[in-house]
Write an enzyme that holds these catalytic residues in place. Sequence first.
Site, mmCIF file in Angstrom:
data_model
loop_
_atom_site.group_PDB
_atom_site.id
_atom_site.type_symbol
_atom_site.label_atom_id
_atom_site.label_comp_id
_atom_site.label_asym_id
_atom_site.label_seq_id
_atom_site.Cartn_x
_atom_site.Cartn_y
_atom_site.Cartn_z
ATOM 1 C CD GLU A 1 -3.027 -0.816 0.182
ATOM 2 O OE1 GLU A 1 -3.828 0.206 0.111
ATOM 3 O OE2 GLU A 1 -3.013 -1.826 -0.768
ATOM 4 C CB SER B 1 -54.573 -25.825 37.504
ATOM 5 O OG SER B 1 -55.704 -26.233 37.503
#
Length: 783
Positions: free
Chosen positions: A135, A405
Site C-alpha cells: 500500500e 391451574s
Amino acid sequence: MKPDHKLPAPLPPGLQKHAKARHKASPLIGNRRKAHRSIDAWEVFWGILRWSFRLLMLPVLLGASSLGGAYTGMALRFSQLPDVSALQYYAPIETTEIYDDKNHLLMKLFGEENRRVLPLNQVPDKIQQAVISAEDGRFYEHKGIDWIGMARALKANFDRKAAVQGGSSITQQIVKNTFLTAERTPQRKLAEAWMATEVEKKFSKHQILELYLNQVYWGHNAYGIEAASQTYFGKSARLLKLNEGAMLAGILTGPEIYSPYRNFKGAEHRMQLTLERMRELKFITAEEYTQALKSPLKVAGLKAGSMRYPYFTSYVLAMLKENYGDQKALKQGLRIYTTINTQWQEQAEKALKEHMSQLKRMNAEQAALVAIEPQTGFIRAMVGGRNYSESQFNRAWQAQRQPGSSFKPFVYLTAFARGYTPGHTEIDEPIQFRIGTRVWKPKNYSGGYSGTMTLQRALESSVNIIAVKLGDKLGNGNIIDTAHKLGIRSRLKNVLSLPLGPSEVNPLEMANAYSTIARGGRYLEPTPILRIEDRYGNVLEDNRNRQAEPVYSAEASYQLIKIMKGVVLRGTAPAANIGRPVAGKTGTTSDHRDAWFVGFSPQLCTAVWIGNDTPTRMYGGATGGTLAATLWARFMREAHKNLPKKDFPGSAAGYPAIVAAAKAPENAEENTPRYERLNAKKYDPVDTTKIDPDELPSVDELLPIAMPSSALRSNQNLPAGSTGNMDLRLSVPGQAQNRQEPMLTPPSSPKPSQRKNTRVINELDQLIKELEKMEPPPAAPPE
C-alpha cells in the site's frame, strides 16, 4: 464708367470687436492650407508596443485575480474541514461478542462492519511490512504525501498493466475513509492531501499504521486485520504466516475482486506481487521469499452467520438492544458474559427434542423450557422451540399462553399470607355465580365433587371449586398483587375465573414467579447477563453480587412449598418425582390446548410449556401431569446429577404430611362470598353442635389457642380485596390438572357416640363463653 458701389456703413466701434471675433479661425479646424507634417516611425512603433503590452497583461491580471479568488475560496474551504485531532478519539465500529459462563464465545454481533480492534504490537512485524509494501512502500519516509511513490506506482502499474502499487499513501487513505466522501474531484483530492500532512504532524507513524490496520475493509464484511484473518484463515492475526499476511495485503487493492473465496488464483497472484515488493524493499530475504511461495496456503471457508444455543443467545441480544440500543449493542465492541450453563442448555435442548418427537400422534408440535437458579436469579437454560432454524419465535419469553391451574399457587400464597393455613377447610360442591342474566358454574376437571377438604388436599388434587371459592373470598386485587410481586409482568384479567389461570403469561414469567417462592418470598429479577464490559475493559453492568429483595411472607412461602411438594408426592404430578425434594404445580387449559408444569428444587427452578402455536387441541389426555411434568423431570434429573441432594429451609423442609382439618380463622381477610351453593344439604359438614356430654372436650381443649404470628396476616401493605370494580364478563378458565391417582379421602370425622345419654348440650358456644368468664386460679406466693 461703371457706377460706384456703395459700401456698407461702418459698424459702431462697440460691435467691431465682436465681428472680428466671429470671423476668427477655430482652433479645432486646422489651417487647411497649412502643409501636412511628416509621421514619426518611432511613435508608431511605441504605440503598437504599448497596446500590445496592455493586451498581454489583461489575461495575466484576470488569471491572477482568478487564482487569488480560488486561493481565498480554498483557504476558506480548508478552514471548514474537520479537525484531524479528532483521530485521537476515533473509535471504529467494533464487533460485540457474547460468551458463556466459562468465557467461551457464543456469537459475534455486528451491524454493517465486522471488526475486532487489535493493538499494533500484537500484529507480527512481517504482516505490518506486507501491508506497507502493498500500500505505501515509503510510509516511514514521507510526510503524508509520497510524490515519488505516486510516480513510481504510476510507472509500475503502467509497466505491469495491472494495479501493482497504490497511489495514495496510508495516511491519505485514513483521511479519505474517516473524514471525506468518496467523490473524485480536484477539491477533494486537495483537501485529502492537506489533511494528510496535518495528520502526519500530529500523530506518530505507529499510531497511523495501527489505525489503518484496524479500519481498512478486507471484504466479506470484515473490517480490520483481525476480522480479515478470522474470515479468511480462521485464526487470529497474531498467528498469521508470511504468505497468509502477503495475501491479505495483496487483496486490499480490490477485496471483492481478489477474494480467495471468489478468485483464488487472483489472490495468489496478488500474494506473489506483494512478496516481490517486500523483497525489493528488503523486508524479506530471497530465501524467505522462496519459502513463502512454497508454503501451502489454505483458506478456512466462509461460515454462515450462526450462533450457539440460538434461543438463549437471541434472548440476550434482545435484552442488549432494549437496554443499550442498537448502536451500542452492535457497533461499540461490547463483551457480554452470560449466565448460561452450557451443559444444562445442551441437556434441555436434547430432552425437549427427544420428548417432542414422541408426541406427534398427540398433535403437540411445540414446547418451551426455562431454567432459573433461585439463589442468583440467573437464567441457566432457555429453549424456545423444537428447532430454531425452522422457527426463530422464542416461545420461552415471547409466547403468551394461559397457565391454567399452574396459576393456583398465587391464590393459595395470598391466603396463607392472610391467616389461612394448609389445614383450613373448604367445601368442594356445586356453586354458581349470577352475572346479570347470565350464570357461571365452575366445574372440576373430574366433573364430580368431594365435599369438605383441607386447602392442602385441594391444591394437591387441583380442585377448581376450592380455588374459585378462595379467590372470591380473598379478592382479585390481592391475588393480582401477589402474582405481580412474585414476578408476573403480563396484564391479568380481573374476572371471576382468575384463580383458574385465564390470563396469558409466558414461561419465563412463570419460572420467575416460582423462583421467588423457592427463595422464600424474596425477589430477584431474572437475567441472562453475568457482566458487560466495553471495548476498553470497563465494566458497564455486573450482576454477580445482587441481593434478593423481600416481597412476600417467608412463612407463607414455606407453607406453600410444603404442600406443593405434596403435588409431586401424592397429587397430580407423580411424573415429576426425581428422587429428591422438589415442589411444583401442573396446569392444563380448556380443551387441552396448553400443558404446563412449573416446579423447583432448592437449586433450580424450571418452567415447561407444551402446546401449539395456533391454540389447537392436543389428543390422548394431554395434561400438564402427563406431558409437561415428564419433560420437566427428564431435564431436571440430568441437571441435578452433579448437585448435592438438598431440602428446602425452614418449615418447608421434610415430608409434607396430611395436616389436620381446621376452620378458617375469624380474623382472616375475606370478602362476602358472592356464589350460590346449589346442593348445600348434601355437602354440609355434620352438625357438631349436637353432641353427647361424655364427648365434650376438656376445659383446656376448649380454651382459644393462639395462632403463631407467622401464620397470621403479614405486616405488608397489601391492597384491599375489594371486587367492586371487577370485570364481570365471563372468561374461559383454564381447566384443572387431571389427577394421576385417586383423590385422597379427607380426614375422617369422629364417629358419633353409641352410648345413650339423657342430657344433650345444644349450645356449645355459650358453654365456651362461660368457661372464658371463669377467673383463673390465684398465683402461687413467691417462695
